[in-house]
Structure formats: structure tokens, C-alpha cells
Design a protein around this motif. Structure first.
Motif, PDB file in Angstrom:
ATOM      1  N   ARG A  11      42.317 -28.613  16.441  1.00 18.47           N
ATOM      2  CA  ARG A  11      43.682 -28.132  16.189  1.00 18.47           C
ATOM      3  C   ARG A  11      44.133 -28.498  14.783  1.00 18.47           C
ATOM      4  O   ARG A  11      44.761 -27.694  14.094  1.00 18.47           O
ATOM      5  CB  ARG A  11      44.652 -28.697  17.210  1.00 18.47           C
ATOM      6  N   LEU A  12      43.827 -29.703  14.341  1.00 20.40           N
ATOM      7  CA  LEU A  12      44.186 -30.111  12.975  1.00 20.40           C
ATOM      8  C   LEU A  12      43.450 -29.274  11.937  1.00 20.40           C
ATOM      9  O   LEU A  12      44.040 -28.871  10.934  1.00 20.40           O
ATOM     10  CB  LEU A  12      43.902 -31.602  12.772  1.00 20.40           C
ATOM     11  N   ASN A  13      42.174 -28.980  12.183  1.00 15.55           N
ATOM     12  CA  ASN A  13      41.419 -28.116  11.266  1.00 15.55           C
ATOM     13  C   ASN A  13      42.019 -26.720  11.216  1.00 15.55           C
ATOM     14  O   ASN A  13      42.100 -26.105  10.143  1.00 15.55           O
ATOM     15  CB  ASN A  13      39.946 -28.046  11.673  1.00 15.55           C
ATOM     16  N   GLN A  14      42.436 -26.206  12.360  1.00 17.66           N
ATOM     17  CA  GLN A  14      43.063 -24.883  12.420  1.00 17.66           C
ATOM     18  C   GLN A  14      44.359 -24.864  11.611  1.00 17.66           C
ATOM     19  O   GLN A  14      44.619 -23.922  10.857  1.00 17.66           O
ATOM     20  CB  GLN A  14      43.315 -24.511  13.880  1.00 17.66           C
ATOM     21  N   LEU A  15      45.166 -25.910  11.756  1.00 12.94           N
ATOM     22  CA  LEU A  15      46.403 -26.005  10.977  1.00 12.94           C
ATOM     23  C   LEU A  15      46.118 -26.153   9.485  1.00 12.94           C
ATOM     24  O   LEU A  15      46.785 -25.531   8.649  1.00 12.94           O
ATOM     25  CB  LEU A  15      47.253 -27.174  11.462  1.00 12.94           C
ATOM     26  N   GLU A  16      45.139 -26.957   9.163  1.00 14.86           N
ATOM     27  CA  GLU A  16      44.763 -27.138   7.760  1.00 14.86           C
ATOM     28  C   GLU A  16      44.348 -25.802   7.144  1.00 14.86           C
ATOM     29  O   GLU A  16      44.746 -25.471   6.020  1.00 14.86           O
ATOM     30  CB  GLU A  16      43.631 -28.156   7.666  1.00 14.86           C
ATOM     31  N   ASP A  17      43.557 -25.025   7.875  1.00 16.13           N
ATOM     32  CA  ASP A  17      43.142 -23.708   7.381  1.00 16.13           C
ATOM     33  C   ASP A  17      44.344 -22.791   7.207  1.00 16.13           C
ATOM     34  O   ASP A  17      44.463 -22.082   6.211  1.00 16.13           O
ATOM     35  CB  ASP A  17      42.129 -23.058   8.332  1.00 16.13           C
ATOM     36  N   ARG A  18      45.264 -22.796   8.166  1.00 18.93           N
ATOM     37  CA  ARG A  18      46.450 -21.948   8.076  1.00 18.93           C
ATOM     38  C   ARG A  18      47.272 -22.291   6.830  1.00 18.93           C
ATOM     39  O   ARG A  18      47.673 -21.415   6.082  1.00 18.93           O
ATOM     40  CB  ARG A  18      47.321 -22.082   9.322  1.00 18.93           C
ATOM     41  N   PHE A  19      47.520 -23.577   6.610  1.00 19.52           N
ATOM     42  CA  PHE A  19      48.290 -23.984   5.432  1.00 19.52           C
ATOM     43  C   PHE A  19      47.566 -23.588   4.149  1.00 19.52           C
ATOM     44  O   PHE A  19      48.192 -23.148   3.178  1.00 19.52           O
ATOM     45  CB  PHE A  19      48.577 -25.486   5.446  1.00 19.52           C
ATOM     46  N   ALA A  20      46.246 -23.720   4.124  1.00 21.79           N
ATOM     47  CA  ALA A  20      45.481 -23.363   2.927  1.00 21.79           C
ATOM     48  C   ALA A  20      45.533 -21.853   2.673  1.00 21.79           C
ATOM     49  O   ALA A  20      45.618 -21.411   1.524  1.00 21.79           O
ATOM     50  CB  ALA A  20      44.044 -23.849   3.058  1.00 21.79           C
ATOM     51  N   ILE A  21      45.499 -21.053   3.731  1.00 23.93           N
ATOM     52  CA  ILE A  21      45.587 -19.595   3.572  1.00 23.93           C
ATOM     53  C   ILE A  21      46.987 -19.208   3.100  1.00 23.93           C
ATOM     54  O   ILE A  21      47.142 -18.365   2.209  1.00 23.93           O
ATOM     55  CB  ILE A  21      45.203 -18.885   4.889  1.00 23.93           C
ATOM     56  N   GLU A  22      48.017 -19.827   3.669  1.00 22.17           N
ATOM     57  CA  GLU A  22      49.383 -19.554   3.199  1.00 22.17           C
ATOM     58  C   GLU A  22      49.541 -19.967   1.740  1.00 22.17           C
ATOM     59  O   GLU A  22      50.225 -19.287   0.966  1.00 22.17           O
ATOM     60  CB  GLU A  22      50.400 -20.272   4.090  1.00 22.17           C
ATOM     61  N   ASP A  23      48.908 -21.060   1.339  1.00 24.14           N
ATOM     62  CA  ASP A  23      48.955 -21.496  -0.054  1.00 24.14           C
ATOM     63  C   ASP A  23      48.254 -20.480  -0.959  1.00 24.14           C
ATOM     64  O   ASP A  23      48.720 -20.205  -2.071  1.00 24.14           O
ATOM     65  CB  ASP A  23      48.328 -22.880  -0.199  1.00 24.14           C
ATOM     66  N   LEU A  24      47.150 -19.912  -0.505  1.00 22.10           N
ATOM     67  CA  LEU A  24      46.460 -18.869  -1.269  1.00 22.10           C
ATOM     68  C   LEU A  24      47.396 -17.685  -1.513  1.00 22.10           C
ATOM     69  O   LEU A  24      47.483 -17.165  -2.638  1.00 22.10           O
ATOM     70  CB  LEU A  24      45.209 -18.403  -0.513  1.00 22.10           C
ATOM     71  N   ILE A  25      48.107 -17.264  -0.487  1.00 21.49           N
ATOM     72  CA  ILE A  25      49.051 -16.148  -0.614  1.00 21.49           C
ATOM     73  C   ILE A  25      50.136 -16.492  -1.631  1.00 21.49           C
ATOM     74  O   ILE A  25      50.503 -15.661  -2.471  1.00 21.49           O
ATOM     75  CB  ILE A  25      49.646 -15.803   0.767  1.00 21.49           C
ATOM     76  N   ALA A  26      50.635 -17.723  -1.592  1.00 26.23           N
ATOM     77  CA  ALA A  26      51.658 -18.159  -2.554  1.00 26.23           C
ATOM     78  C   ALA A  26      51.086 -18.232  -3.970  1.00 26.23           C
ATOM     79  O   ALA A  26      51.753 -17.820  -4.936  1.00 26.23           O
ATOM     80  CB  ALA A  26      52.222 -19.516  -2.138  1.00 26.23           C
ATOM     81  N   ARG A  27      49.860 -18.736  -4.121  1.00 31.05           N
ATOM     82  CA  ARG A  27      49.241 -18.806  -5.463  1.00 31.05           C
ATOM     83  C   ARG A  27      49.107 -17.412  -6.070  1.00 31.05           C
ATOM     84  O   ARG A  27      49.334 -17.215  -7.261  1.00 31.05           O
ATOM     85  CB  ARG A  27      47.871 -19.481  -5.392  1.00 31.05           C
ATOM     86  N   TYR A  28      48.721 -16.439  -5.254  1.00 34.95           N
ATOM     87  CA  TYR A  28      48.603 -15.058  -5.722  1.00 34.95           C
ATOM     88  C   TYR A  28      49.946 -14.560  -6.244  1.00 34.95           C
ATOM     89  O   TYR A  28      50.035 -14.013  -7.344  1.00 34.95           O
ATOM     90  CB  TYR A  28      48.098 -14.180  -4.575  1.00 34.95           C
ATOM     91  N   ALA A  29      51.012 -14.738  -5.451  1.00 39.45           N
ATOM     92  CA  ALA A  29      52.336 -14.250  -5.855  1.00 39.45           C
ATOM     93  C   ALA A  29      52.812 -14.959  -7.120  1.00 39.45           C
ATOM     94  O   ALA A  29      53.318 -14.307  -8.047  1.00 39.45           O
ATOM     95  CB  ALA A  29      53.344 -14.443  -4.712  1.00 39.45           C
ATOM     96  N   TRP A  30      52.670 -16.271  -7.172  1.00 39.92           N
ATOM     97  CA  TRP A  30      53.096 -17.005  -8.367  1.00 39.92           C
ATOM     98  C   TRP A  30      52.302 -16.560  -9.597  1.00 39.92           C
ATOM     99  O   TRP A  30      52.869 -16.393 -10.677  1.00 39.92           O
ATOM    100  CB  TRP A  30      52.942 -18.517  -8.155  1.00 39.92           C
ATOM    101  N   ALA A  31      51.002 -16.379  -9.443  1.00 40.51           N
ATOM    102  CA  ALA A  31      50.179 -15.950 -10.585  1.00 40.51           C
ATOM    103  C   ALA A  31      50.603 -14.567 -11.066  1.00 40.51           C
ATOM    104  O   ALA A  31      50.781 -14.344 -12.271  1.00 40.51           O
ATOM    105  CB  ALA A  31      48.701 -15.957 -10.198  1.00 40.51           C
ATOM    106  N   LEU A  32      50.768 -13.634 -10.144  1.00 39.89           N
ATOM    107  CA  LEU A  32      51.164 -12.277 -10.508  1.00 39.89           C
ATOM    108  C   LEU A  32      52.538 -12.270 -11.169  1.00 39.89           C
ATOM    109  O   LEU A  32      52.737 -11.656 -12.221  1.00 39.89           O
ATOM    110  CB  LEU A  32      51.168 -11.389  -9.256  1.00 39.89           C
ATOM    111  N   ASP A  33      53.491 -12.989 -10.573  1.00 41.74           N
ATOM    112  CA  ASP A  33      54.880 -12.944 -11.044  1.00 41.74           C
ATOM    113  C   ASP A  33      55.137 -13.766 -12.298  1.00 41.74           C
ATOM    114  O   ASP A  33      56.186 -13.618 -12.926  1.00 41.74           O
ATOM    115  CB  ASP A  33      55.821 -13.389  -9.926  1.00 41.74           C
ATOM    116  N   THR A  34      54.203 -14.629 -12.675  1.00 40.81           N
ATOM    117  CA  THR A  34      54.349 -15.399 -13.912  1.00 40.81           C
ATOM    118  C   THR A  34      53.375 -14.955 -14.992  1.00 40.81           C
ATOM    119  O   THR A  34      53.311 -15.571 -16.054  1.00 40.81           O
ATOM    120  CB  THR A  34      54.178 -16.915 -13.656  1.00 40.81           C
TER     121      THR A  34
END
Length: 175
Positions: A11-34
Motif C-alpha cells: 500500500r505504501l509503494n502504491q501511494l508512493e507511485d501515485r504521488f510520483a506520477i502526480e509530481d510528474l504531471i505537475a513538473r510537465y505543467a510547470w516546465a511548459l508554463d515557465t
């Protein structure tokens, strides 16, 4: 795997993966928008792709060189600075080192004073893979909020053809 049958570590690994995927989505948006082209390209596996299926014909950018051209294009569009990509309702499916992700997306345009208009409303359909412990996009599909996603509503479900605004004509180099 049923959540009840999962160990605490799973369960902790699943949550860790989810947070990392959400962070990837945020990194994409920040990179594009900056305008950070290097950070944008770093969100993808080397042969990763962006497919923008918004207008009459979908645009495709595959591989880091084409993704770099995409990022440089948006960095140089005169009215692009001030846009912000917002992603919500993230759903992640799959297991192991490959996941499918879909999410709502809208883009606001912060050019002057509020109110800030919505420039785009749609959704992403992504494929992400875990490479050396990091989640990266292998494919990012961008679609408008119309067409098949609305098929459950009477009279909807067909893609609506839209003309491309002149300042957004983007064609990847075929060479």
C-alpha cells in the motif's frame, strides 16, 4: 490486487507511485508554463510522444528532439507567457512499472488583471512508465472535452472538427 489483500508495504509503494506520477504531471505543467524546455523534455522517455488531438488533424511529436521543438515553439508563441495548465481528477490504473492515467485539464490565461479566462478545457490520456525508479511519460494525449468522452449523453459522442488558430499552427519536422 484487492486492497484488503495488500500488505502495508504494498500500500505504501502504491501511494508512493501515485504521488510520483502526480509530481510528474505537475513538473510537465510547470516546465511548459515557465518555458523550461529542458525540464519539459526530461518528463518523457527518450522515444516518448505528445499527441495533440484537438483540431481536425492530430499533431504528433515523438522523441526528445521533436519534444524539444514543441517546447521551444510554445516558449516563443507571443501570447503564451501567462498561461497556466491546471490538472485535476487524476485517475491512475494498472500495476507494476506501467500505468494509464487520465485527468481533467484546463488552461487559464493570466495576461493582465483578473478575471483570467479559460483558454482550454479538455483532458489528458497518458501512459507512464517507471524507469530507474522515476515515472516518465511514454505518451501524453491531449483532447478537448467533446467527442467520445461524452458518448453517454444523447446526441453527443462524435468528435467536433475545429480549425486551428493561425498562431498555433505546429507541424513537427518530418526529417
Amino acid at each position: 490486487m484487492n486492497n484488503n489483500a495488500m500488505t502495508v508495504e504494498q500500500r505504501l509503494n502504491q501511494l508512493e507511485d501515485r504521488f510520483a506520477i502526480e509530481d510528474l504531471i505537475a513538473r510537465y505543467a510547470w516546465a511548459l508554463d515557465t518555458g523550461d524546455v529542458d525540464a519539459l523534455v526530461a518528463c518523457f522517455v527518450p522515444d516518448g510522444a505528445v499527441i495533440e488531438d484537438v483540431f481536425e488533424e492530430a499533431d504528433h511529436w515523438r522523441g526528445h528532439a521533436e519534444l524539444r521543438r514543441l517546447g521551444e515553439h510554445y516558449r516563443n508563441v507571443p501570447n503564451f507567457p501567462g498561461r497556466q495548465h491546471h490538472v485535476t481528477q487524476i485517475q491512475i490504473s494498472g500495476a507494476g512499472g506501467k500505468r494509464a492515467v487520465r485527468s481533467f485539464a484546463f488552461v487559464s490565461e493570466c495576461q493582465n488583471e483578473p478575471p483570467f479566462p479559460v483558454r482550454f478545457a479538455g483532458y489528458y490520456e497518458d501512459q507512464v512508465v517507471k524507469v530507474d525508479g522515476a515515472w516518465l511519460f511514454s505518451e501524453r494525449l491531449i483532447r478537448l472535452w467533446d467527442g467520445p468522452v461524452l458518448r453517454n449523453f444523447p446526441g453527443h459522442g462524435e468528435k467536433i472538427a475545429r480549425k486551428r488558430p493561425p498562431q498555433l499552427v505546429i507541424r513537427p519536422n518530418p526529417n
